[in-house]
Design a protein around this motif. Structure first.
Motif, PDB file in Angstrom:
ATOM      1  N   ASP A   1      -3.979   9.344  -6.518  1.00 39.30           N
ATOM      2  CA  ASP A   1      -4.836   8.254  -6.995  1.00 39.30           C
ATOM      3  C   ASP A   1      -5.569   8.590  -8.304  1.00 39.30           C
ATOM      4  O   ASP A   1      -6.739   8.253  -8.473  1.00 39.30           O
TER       5      ASP A   1
ATOM      6  N   LEU B   1      -1.912  -2.674  -9.653  1.00 39.07           N
ATOM      7  CA  LEU B   1      -1.776  -1.741 -10.772  1.00 39.07           C
ATOM      8  C   LEU B   1      -2.411  -2.389 -11.996  1.00 39.07           C
ATOM      9  O   LEU B   1      -2.108  -3.543 -12.310  1.00 39.07           O
TER      10      LEU B   1
ATOM     11  N   ARG C   1       0.830  -1.223   0.000  1.00 38.20           N
ATOM     12  CA  ARG C   1       0.000   0.000   0.000  1.00 38.20           C
ATOM     13  C   ARG C   1       0.861   1.270   0.000  1.00 38.20           C
ATOM     14  O   ARG C   1       0.515   2.256  -0.646  1.00 38.20           O
TER      15      ARG C   1
ATOM     16  N   LEU D   1       2.120   1.836  -3.479  1.00 30.45           N
ATOM     17  CA  LEU D   1       1.048   2.365  -4.340  1.00 30.45           C
ATOM     18  C   LEU D   1       0.806   3.847  -4.085  1.00 30.45           C
ATOM     19  O   LEU D   1       0.616   4.625  -5.021  1.00 30.45           O
TER      20      LEU D   1
ATOM     21  N   GLY E   1      -5.895  -2.839  -4.599  1.00 31.26           N
ATOM     22  CA  GLY E   1      -4.485  -2.516  -4.403  1.00 31.26           C
ATOM     23  C   GLY E   1      -3.528  -3.052  -5.453  1.00 31.26           C
ATOM     24  O   GLY E   1      -2.371  -3.341  -5.152  1.00 31.26           O
TER      25      GLY E   1
ATOM     26  N   THR F   1      -4.842   2.437 -10.443  1.00 34.16           N
ATOM     27  CA  THR F   1      -4.867   1.447  -9.368  1.00 34.16           C
ATOM     28  C   THR F   1      -6.234   0.763  -9.356  1.00 34.16           C
ATOM     29  O   THR F   1      -7.202   1.300  -9.892  1.00 34.16           O
TER      30      THR F   1
END
Ligand SMILES: Cc1cc2nc3c(=O)[nH]c(=O)nc-3n(C[C@H](O)[C@H](O)[C@H](O)COP(=O)(O)OP(=O)(O)OC[C@H]3O[C@@H](n4cnc5c(N)ncnc54)[C@H](O)[C@@H]3O)c2cc1C
Length: 403
Positions: free
Chosen positions: A253, A274, A243, A246, A272, A268
């Protein structure tokens, strides 16, 4: 389906175009039967990257040159309406599809940055001033990648789980009375005041036919095929990522796409991972060792993902037109089609369904606006794909050289 069914409208194709048409017809109380060859979402609508990008795939200047300044303004506002309709439908039909807003168009070169500045100017001219240019120095606040020289942030574009959205729309259409038949390919169509659509096991007789098979329509209705070139695009989904990593890669986001012709697009997922898309391969050929090919493209953008596993990978066909504007038309007074969203169908397919339902309900003014756009056929026969590959060759080379 089996036997003979009589209905007002038969829709061929269970992607976003066909399902949106069925839903809008059902909302208007108009009887409709939708036939899908495989399962709902089998085509591009269930395979796509879920990027909601406002605008048409062609510049507004091309739209102006094609239809004139006044109609271009109407087409702009119809496009904005198509984007606005997505959250409205998600809310109205309570669809759980991970809708999020915020979008970065990422540039590899000065030429692409100049193009993005031009886009900001154009959008402002059309009354939308939400976009913001981000220079290299500030890019890290939006995206954790050194691959780009800057970008354009657009708060009114975003991302969605496309198959969940589509299934939600299909459920709403059925709830309102549309009949949806999966695994029911239309194999023969007979024109007339009553159109007859034969499947392997039955027949649908209808006053109207809507062709919504896009790049998957195949040979069942050959006359609209030459205006469309099916090109392949591919998606890979990684294993769940840490996380913190990310958050470092996507501090805001947002969904992202670069400005290349054969572009990368990524975002994303709610669990969680890609989701990384790459295309389009204008030869429509799947690269050998697809997962490795995708990993190489992904790690060019995010080197820190070297060694990360790919859990899912797939491809699909995008229907593009020569001028990159959607192709709406009628093959007969009672046979409508909409295809060729040229990689930007997430929102525009909803518009297609809406205006085809309006047309069938007696008001074709908005359908006519898009119908007036002329589409040149792609060359046929053995020259079809090589001609496109050659046409795209220079643009891809220019992108690769970064000028
Ligand atoms: C890999 C990929 C990534 C993409 N990413 C994005 C993105 O991020 N954002 C975006 O805006 N757009 C994206 N696109 C494009 C977008 O998905 C399409 O523009 C859109 O889904 C087109 O919807 P459609 O309903 O017109 O066609 P489709 O979704 O292709 O649906 C056509 C349906 O018709 C059915 N069909 C065909 N022939 C028959 C027949 N004879 N009888 C019955 N059924 C038939 C097919 O099985 C299919 O389900 C992407 C496309 C692909 C392939």
């Amino acid at each position: 389906m089996s036997g003979t069914l009589r209905t007002k409208v038969c829709v061929v194709g269970g992607g976003l175009t066909g399902v949106s048409t069925a839903l809008h017809l059902a909302e208007r109380g108009i009887d409709c039967v939708l036939l899908e060859s495989e399962r709902i979402g089998h085509g591009a609508s269930g395979r796509n990257g879920g990027q909601i990008v406002q605008g048409y795939s062609a510049d507004m200047s091309k739209v102006e040159n094609t239809v004139g300044a006044e109609d271009a303004r109407v087409l702009w506002s119809m496009m904005r309406e198509a984007v606005d309709d997505i959250p409205e439908r998600v809310k109205r039909h309570k669809i759980d599809c991970d809708l999020r807003w915020g979008y970065l168009h990422a540039a590899y070169s000065k030429r692409q940055m100049d193009g993005l500045r031009g886009t900001v100017e154009t959008y402002t001219k059309y009354g939308y001033d939400g976009c913001e240019i981000v220079g290299k120095a500030d890019l890290g606040k939006v995206l954790g990648s050194d691959a780009y020289v800057g970008g354009m942030l657009d708060p009114d574009s975003g991302q969605i789980h496309p198959l969940a959205y589509l299934r939600g729309l299909a459920g709403a259409a059925e709830f309102l009375g549309a009949q949806i038949f999966e695994r029911s390919p239309a194999v023969e169509i007979t024109r007339g005041t009553t159109v007859s659509v034969r499947t392997v096991t039955g027949t649908v007789e209808a006053d109207w036919l809507v062709l919504a098979g896009n790049a998957y329509l195949g040979k069942v209705f050959p006359s609209i095929r030459p205006r469309l070139m099916p090109v392949a695009s591919f998606v890979a989904v990684t294993e769940p990522l840490d996380r913190d990593l990310l958050r470092a890669l996507f501090p805001q986001d947002v969904a992202v796409a670069d400005c290349n012709l054969a572009l990368d697009y990524f975002r994303t997922t709610s669990d969680g991972r890609l989701l990384f898309g790459a295309g389009a391969s204008y030869s429509a050929i799947t690269p050998p060792g697809l997962a490795n090919w995708m990993t190489r493209r992904m790690t060019k953008v995010f080197p820190e993902l070297e060694g990360v596993g790919i859990d899912h990978v797939w491809g699909g066909l995008i229907g593009i037109t020569a001028n990159r504007l959607p192709d709406f038309g009628r093959v007969a007074d009672n046979i409508l089609h909409a295809q060729g969203f040229s990689g930007q169908g997430m929102a525009l397919t909803g518009l297609a369904g809406k205006v085809m339902a309006e047309t069938i309900d007696g008001n074709d003014s908005r359908f006519k606006l898009i119908e007036q756009i002329r589409h040149l056929p792609f060359p046929g026969g053995p020259f079809r794909t090589p001609a496109l590959v050659a046409a795209m060759g220079f643009a891809k080379l220019r992108d690769a050289m970064g000028f």
